[in-house]
Design a protein around this motif. Structure first.
Motif, PDB file in Angstrom:
ATOM      1  N   ARG A 190      42.894  35.006  44.330  1.00 60.15           N
ATOM      2  CA  ARG A 190      42.789  35.940  43.216  1.00 60.15           C
ATOM      3  C   ARG A 190      42.837  37.395  43.683  1.00 60.15           C
ATOM      4  NH1 ARG A 190      43.739  33.703  38.456  1.00 60.15           N
ATOM      5  NH2 ARG A 190      42.797  35.579  37.584  1.00 60.15           N
ATOM      6  N   THR A 191      43.471  37.648  44.810  1.00 65.74           N
ATOM      7  CA  THR A 191      43.621  39.026  45.286  1.00 65.74           C
ATOM      8  C   THR A 191      45.052  39.464  44.996  1.00 65.74           C
ATOM      9  OG1 THR A 191      42.080  38.493  47.065  1.00 65.74           O
ATOM     10  CG2 THR A 191      43.319  40.559  47.263  1.00 65.74           C
ATOM     11  N   PRO A 192      45.233  40.427  44.071  1.00 68.65           N
ATOM     12  CA  PRO A 192      46.607  40.809  43.701  1.00 68.65           C
ATOM     13  C   PRO A 192      47.355  41.394  44.897  1.00 68.65           C
ATOM     14  CG  PRO A 192      44.988  41.804  42.199  1.00 68.65           C
ATOM     15  CD  PRO A 192      44.220  41.210  43.338  1.00 68.65           C
ATOM     16  N   TYR A 233      49.610  43.589  45.024  1.00 70.50           N
ATOM     17  CA  TYR A 233      49.853  45.042  45.003  1.00 70.50           C
ATOM     18  C   TYR A 233      48.670  45.841  45.521  1.00 70.50           C
ATOM     19  CZ  TYR A 233      47.123  45.624  40.651  1.00 70.50           C
ATOM     20  OH  TYR A 233      46.121  45.665  39.718  1.00 70.50           O
ATOM     21  N   ALA A 252      39.808  46.687  40.064  1.00 67.73           N
ATOM     22  CA  ALA A 252      40.055  45.242  40.113  1.00 67.73           C
ATOM     23  C   ALA A 252      38.859  44.563  40.754  1.00 67.73           C
ATOM     24  CB  ALA A 252      41.319  44.942  40.912  1.00 67.73           C
ATOM     25  N   THR A 304      46.607  40.919  35.741  1.00 67.59           N
ATOM     26  CA  THR A 304      47.934  40.831  36.358  1.00 67.59           C
ATOM     27  C   THR A 304      48.218  39.435  36.888  1.00 67.59           C
ATOM     28  OG1 THR A 304      47.084  41.561  38.505  1.00 67.59           O
ATOM     29  CG2 THR A 304      47.959  43.261  37.040  1.00 67.59           C
ATOM     30  N   LEU A 305      47.160  38.667  37.208  1.00 70.61           N
ATOM     31  CA  LEU A 305      47.367  37.361  37.843  1.00 70.61           C
ATOM     32  C   LEU A 305      47.624  36.250  36.832  1.00 70.61           C
ATOM     33  CD1 LEU A 305      44.673  37.507  40.660  1.00 70.61           C
ATOM     34  CD2 LEU A 305      47.115  37.958  40.829  1.00 70.61           C
ATOM     35  N   VAL A 328      41.759  48.455  34.123  1.00 70.66           N
ATOM     36  CA  VAL A 328      40.906  47.436  34.737  1.00 70.66           C
ATOM     37  C   VAL A 328      41.688  46.127  34.788  1.00 70.66           C
ATOM     38  CG1 VAL A 328      38.743  46.167  34.597  1.00 70.66           C
ATOM     39  CG2 VAL A 328      38.827  48.570  33.897  1.00 70.66           C
ATOM     40  N   ASP A 329      41.960  45.661  36.012  1.00 65.93           N
ATOM     41  CA  ASP A 329      42.675  44.404  36.228  1.00 65.93           C
ATOM     42  C   ASP A 329      41.621  43.307  36.391  1.00 65.93           C
ATOM     43  OD1 ASP A 329      44.345  42.360  36.921  1.00 65.93           O
ATOM     44  OD2 ASP A 329      45.250  43.356  38.656  1.00 65.93           O
ATOM     45  N   THR A 336      40.738  40.332  37.524  1.00 65.28           N
ATOM     46  CA  THR A 336      41.325  39.375  38.452  1.00 65.28           C
ATOM     47  C   THR A 336      40.455  38.156  38.718  1.00 65.28           C
ATOM     48  OG1 THR A 336      40.422  40.825  40.129  1.00 65.28           O
ATOM     49  CG2 THR A 336      42.779  40.984  39.733  1.00 65.28           C
TER      50      THR A 336
END
Lengths: 93, 221
Positions: A21-23, A25, A82, B114-115, B164-165, B167
């Motif tokens: 779950r670590t993007p 980007y 994030a 985004t995920l 705010v993503d 994740t």
């Protein structure tokens, strides 16, 4: 909990085969711990039927948008946040 | 329930029919297999869907409207949105941590995943299709001011935009700014101004003059 609010951290840039779950980007980017959430089951093993133990501490990490996107076209103060698990963070102080 | 460890000599019902999108066919095939193997029951899937479609942005709007009129409640909402939802008798959902993000004159929040499509479904209902689309998920982080402009929100230069993503396990809900000229409204009237989009951060709360339901076009045969 290894990190505290306000600490500078870098997201590990390693590649990882399989669910995580670590993007991408954010890998290699440096930010600041904004919140220390709690510990949660590790999604990298949960995804394959395990119980996710040991739980991993989860942090809200804030980044300057200009540090994330070199060509960022917004305003200089804009930020991006994030949630990142502790085993994906390293000390950047 | 029959075991399915035999050779595949028999014909299955065709998985895809006509114009069914590939993703829908894949999901249906997975569901059929999981049911066949006893991992889930059809009733479990139906119950989950029923729960999801029974949720609506009206619950999130109640949280926001209460926060607008009660500063102490707003502090509790910002400190622990899950507890604040329970305080109003609302279902905050399965996520152990729900975070409310307050928009102000100088700060605007925008939420994305985004995920995948993490979303506070218990308080906002099913996410809109665009929230799950690749263009929104990629551009909300890389060009958020452009995305907001396409939603009709022009942020002033001195407003700090915070994307705010979501994740991981935390669910995020935006508290939009209370519109001007709403001092005389009661809590229920205020909650009608709090749209789904304003709690994602792609819109401001509605203005008072847009409160009445949209008029239908004249019916013609």
């Amino acid at each position: 909990m290894r990190y505290r609010t306000g600490q500078r951290v870098r997201v590990d840039s390693r590649t990882h085969q399989g669910h995580h779950r670590t993007p991408g980007y954010l890998k290699g980017k440096t930010g600041t711990i904004e919140r220390v959430h709690a510990s949660f089951p590790n999604p990298e093993t949960c995804a394959y039927g395990a119980d996710g133990s040991p739980k991993q501490p989860l942090y809200l990490v804030g980044f300057a948008q200009r540090d994330v996107w070199p060509g960022y076209s917004g305003r200089g103060a804009d930020r991006l946040y994030a949630d990142v698990f502790e085993h994906w963070l390293e000390d950047a102080e | 329930m029959t075991g399915h460890d035999h050779e595949h000599e028999h014909a299955h019902t065709p998985i895809a029919s006509g114009d069914e999108p590939a993703a829908a066919a894949r999901v249906r095939a997975l569901e059929e297999l999981l049911v066949e193997k006893g991992a889930i029951r059809v009733e479990d899937v139906r119950q989950r869907i029923d729960w999801l479609v029974s949720r609506s942005p009206a619950d999130g709007a109640r949280l926001v409207a209460r926060a607008w009129i009660d500063p102490e409640f707003k502090e509790r909402l910002l400190a622990d949105a899950r507890s604040a939802a329970l305080e109003l008798g609302l279902d905050p959902g399965p996520s152990p941590v729900v975070v409310a993000l307050e928009n102000t004159a100088t700060v605007h929040h925008l939420v994305v995943c985004t995920l995948c499509s993490c979303y506070p479904k218990a308080l906002l209902g099913p996410p809109p299709d665009w929230y799950k689309s690749l263009p929104y998920r990629s551009r909300a982080v890389s060009d958020p001011r452009g995305v907001l402009a396409e939603f009709g929100v022009a942020l002033a230069d001195d407003v700090e935009l915070r994307v705010v993503d979501s994740t991981a396990d935390i669910r995020y809900l935006v508290i939009p700014r209370r519109p001007a000229g709403t001092e005389a409204l009661d809590e229920e009237e205020l909650s009608a101004l709090v749209t789904r989009d304003s709690m994602i951060g792609v819109a401001h709360a509605s203005r008072v003059e847009t409160m009445s339901p949209p008029a239908y076009p004249p019916f013609s045969s």
